[in-house]
Design a protein around this motif. Structure first.
Motif, PDB file in Angstrom:
ATOM      1  N   LEU A   1       0.814  -1.213   0.000  1.00  0.00           N
ATOM      2  CA  LEU A   1       0.000   0.000   0.000  1.00  0.00           C
ATOM      3  C   LEU A   1       0.846   1.261   0.000  1.00  0.00           C
ATOM      4  N   ASP A   2       2.050   1.175   0.549  1.00  0.00           N
ATOM      5  CA  ASP A   2       2.891   2.376   0.626  1.00  0.00           C
ATOM      6  C   ASP A   2       4.314   1.976   0.970  1.00  0.00           C
ATOM      7  N   PHE A   3       5.236   2.854   0.669  1.00  0.00           N
ATOM      8  CA  PHE A   3       6.640   2.683   1.044  1.00  0.00           C
ATOM      9  C   PHE A   3       7.181   4.038   1.456  1.00  0.00           C
ATOM     10  N   GLU A   4       7.905   4.063   2.548  1.00  0.00           N
ATOM     11  CA  GLU A   4       8.486   5.314   3.019  1.00  0.00           C
ATOM     12  C   GLU A   4       9.962   5.104   3.319  1.00  0.00           C
ATOM     13  N   ASP A   5      10.786   5.884   2.653  1.00  0.00           N
ATOM     14  CA  ASP A   5      12.241   5.780   2.826  1.00  0.00           C
ATOM     15  C   ASP A   5      12.668   6.694   3.972  1.00  0.00           C
ATOM     16  N   ASP A   6      12.159   6.401   5.147  1.00  0.00           N
ATOM     17  CA  ASP A   6      12.438   7.212   6.325  1.00  0.00           C
ATOM     18  C   ASP A   6      13.889   7.032   6.752  1.00  0.00           C
ATOM     19  N   ALA A   7      14.525   8.106   7.149  1.00  0.00           N
ATOM     20  CA  ALA A   7      15.950   8.040   7.489  1.00  0.00           C
ATOM     21  C   ALA A   7      16.218   7.180   8.710  1.00  0.00           C
ATOM     22  N   THR A   8      15.269   7.129   9.637  1.00  0.00           N
ATOM     23  CA  THR A   8      15.450   6.351  10.865  1.00  0.00           C
ATOM     24  C   THR A   8      14.862   4.957  10.749  1.00  0.00           C
TER      25      THR A   8
END
Length: 465
Positions: A221-228
């Motif tokens: 549904l989604d992907f987030e390339d969060d730094a943490t």
């Protein structure tokens, strides 16, 4: 008392971890102290007697999906002793301990057996042997404490941890924007040495899943390339993994297992059309919904095959789970392609119908050598009433030479369909659907809702079988 409760009492009486008298006392205890409309399995889970998967396991058994089970698998580590303590303390009689008594456990487990069991269940599994949890993984768990149930990650409220691996953790969550339950797969950067490579692998999984729109593949549904905390938001499948089902129940009936394998073959065929090879097909990556539908999960090791050369585009090294890994993938003797997934699916099929893996060993290399050199015992030799046609399909899927396996997933699908047609049952199953569930929902109400849904599905399943 509904049919599920009566069925559970028959199971306990037929395969008695408790004596017949104790089973009758358990029934009286349940009638005396249960919440309104609370079933026996849900009551025993609440009391810490049954493990959390017991309700789903009993439902699968009642509908005939599982035909072999040891009732002891329904209990927590100290569940039998807890039941006996509760039943006998009032009478003042001495409490009898079961074969799982804390006296037979390590000191750490005896102090808190529930936590010990949780730690055991989360240890990584290789070639059928539990691997020793490394100190680095223990440090990882301590560092991950900031990311716990109740935290918010992006638009997702994390409600419970449902799985943990060497480099990541999976939470059940609730998407605050879409108002649906989701699974959130989080990469723990402290667990990996090459952050860029790990993030790219997660990104690759998201992109591959985004291309695959199939009823038997878990949707992204989604992907987030969060730094943490880089993370994937996935469809939440309300059910159990095939691995858990085998562990809880011993083995599956041949025709039921064939239905699961057929659906996974259809999922792999959809992936093959896009040049994708999964490379890690195994029971833990197959999720079973309440209606018996199967969904293939975890494309973290999936790769794209170059359509011109038939080889991996990125020159990937050996990866996967040794217990189900084809010889060419482990030894890198031949190019990995869709037939490698057929072998891994065959090893999974073997495990599902026999309750044991094709090969086991003390080390990874020992298991790899067996996959490369030894012929597994035919499943029909281990399960007397197994359809010989199913055994033959499994043996062909496990051929050492890829050219001796099914040439593609379509040929495998046709073979499984012929088996179902000959048995007089339709191969088709209703499409899976995830039931929405509020993160603040009361546990008792949730169990009652689940039981109601499952009873209607059981009636539908029996009507079409």
């Amino acid at each position: 008392m509904d049919s599920c409760d009566s069925f559970l009492l028959r199971i306990l009486a037929a395969c008695p971890p408790l004596s017949p008298a104790e089973v009758r006392q358990v029934e009286d205890w349940w009638h005396a102290e249960r919440s309104p409309a609370e079933g026996l399995a849900a009551f025993l889970i609440r009391q810490g007697v049954f493990n959390r998967e017991a309700l789903k396991t009993v439902e699968f058994m009642e509908r005939g999906y599982v035909t072999f089970s040891d009732a002891r698998h329904l209990f927590t580590m100290q569940g039998q002793d807890r039941a006996r303590n509760r039943l006998k303390s009032a009478s003042g009689r001495p409490v009898l301990t079961s074969s799982w008594s804390s006296s037979h456990l390590p000191a750490s487990a005896a102090e808190n057996p529930e936590e010990a069991l949780e730690r055991t269940e989360r240890k990584p599994v290789m070639h059928g042997v539990l691997a020793v949890q490394s100190s680095s993984q223990q440090r990882l768990e301590k560092r991950a404490t900031a990311l716990q149930a109740g935290a918010t990650l992006g638009k997702c409220l994390l409600t419970a941890e449902i799985g943990r691996g060497g480099s990541g953790v999976v939470f059940r969550g609730y998407h605050l924007g879409l108002n649906i339950p989701v699974a959130v797969k989080v990469l723990l950067l402290d667990a990996v040495q090459d952050h860029d490579s790990a993030c790219e692998q997660l990104r690759q999984e998201a992109r591959l899943l985004a291309q695959l729109n199939h009823a038997n593949i878990v949707r992204v549904l989604d992907f987030e390339d969060d730094a943490t905390h880089p993370y994937l938001v996935l469809e939440y499948v309300d059910g159990v993994s095939l691995s858990d089902l085998i562990r809880q129940s011993g083995r599956l009936r041949g025709d039921r297992a064939a239905r699961v394998i057929l659906q996974v073959a259809q999922a792999l065929d959809a992936a093959h059309c896009l040049g994708i090879v999964h490379r890690d097909v195994k029971p833990a990556n197959i999720l079973i919904t309440r209606d018996g539908s199967a969904k293939l999960a975890d494309l973290g090791l999936a790769v794209v095959i170059d359509s011109r050369t038939g080889t991996l585009r990125d020159g990937e090294a050996m990866a996967g789970t040794v217990a189900y890994m084809p010889p060419e993938q482990a030894l890198q003797t031949n190019p990995v392609d869709h037939r490698s997934d057929i072998y891994a699916l065959g090893a999974t099929f073997y495990h599902a119908v026999t309750g044991q893996m094709p090969f086991t060993g003390r080390t990874r290399s020992e298991v790899i050598k067996k996959h490369a050199r030894e012929t597994p015992v035919p499943p029909s030799h281990l399960v007397a009433d197994l359809d010989p046609a199913i055994s033959a399909v499994i043996c062909r899927m496990l051929a050492k030479d890829p050219s001796q396996r099914y040439s593609d997933h379509q040929e495998l699908i046709a073979a499984l369909t012929r088996i179902e047609t000959r048995s007089g049952h339709s191969i088709a199953l209703p499409l899976a659907g995830s039931a929405a569930e509020s993160p603040s929902q009361d546990a008792g109400d949730s169990v009652s809702r689940v039981r109601s849904i499952w009873r209607s599905l059981v009636r539908r399943f029996r009507a079409t079988s």
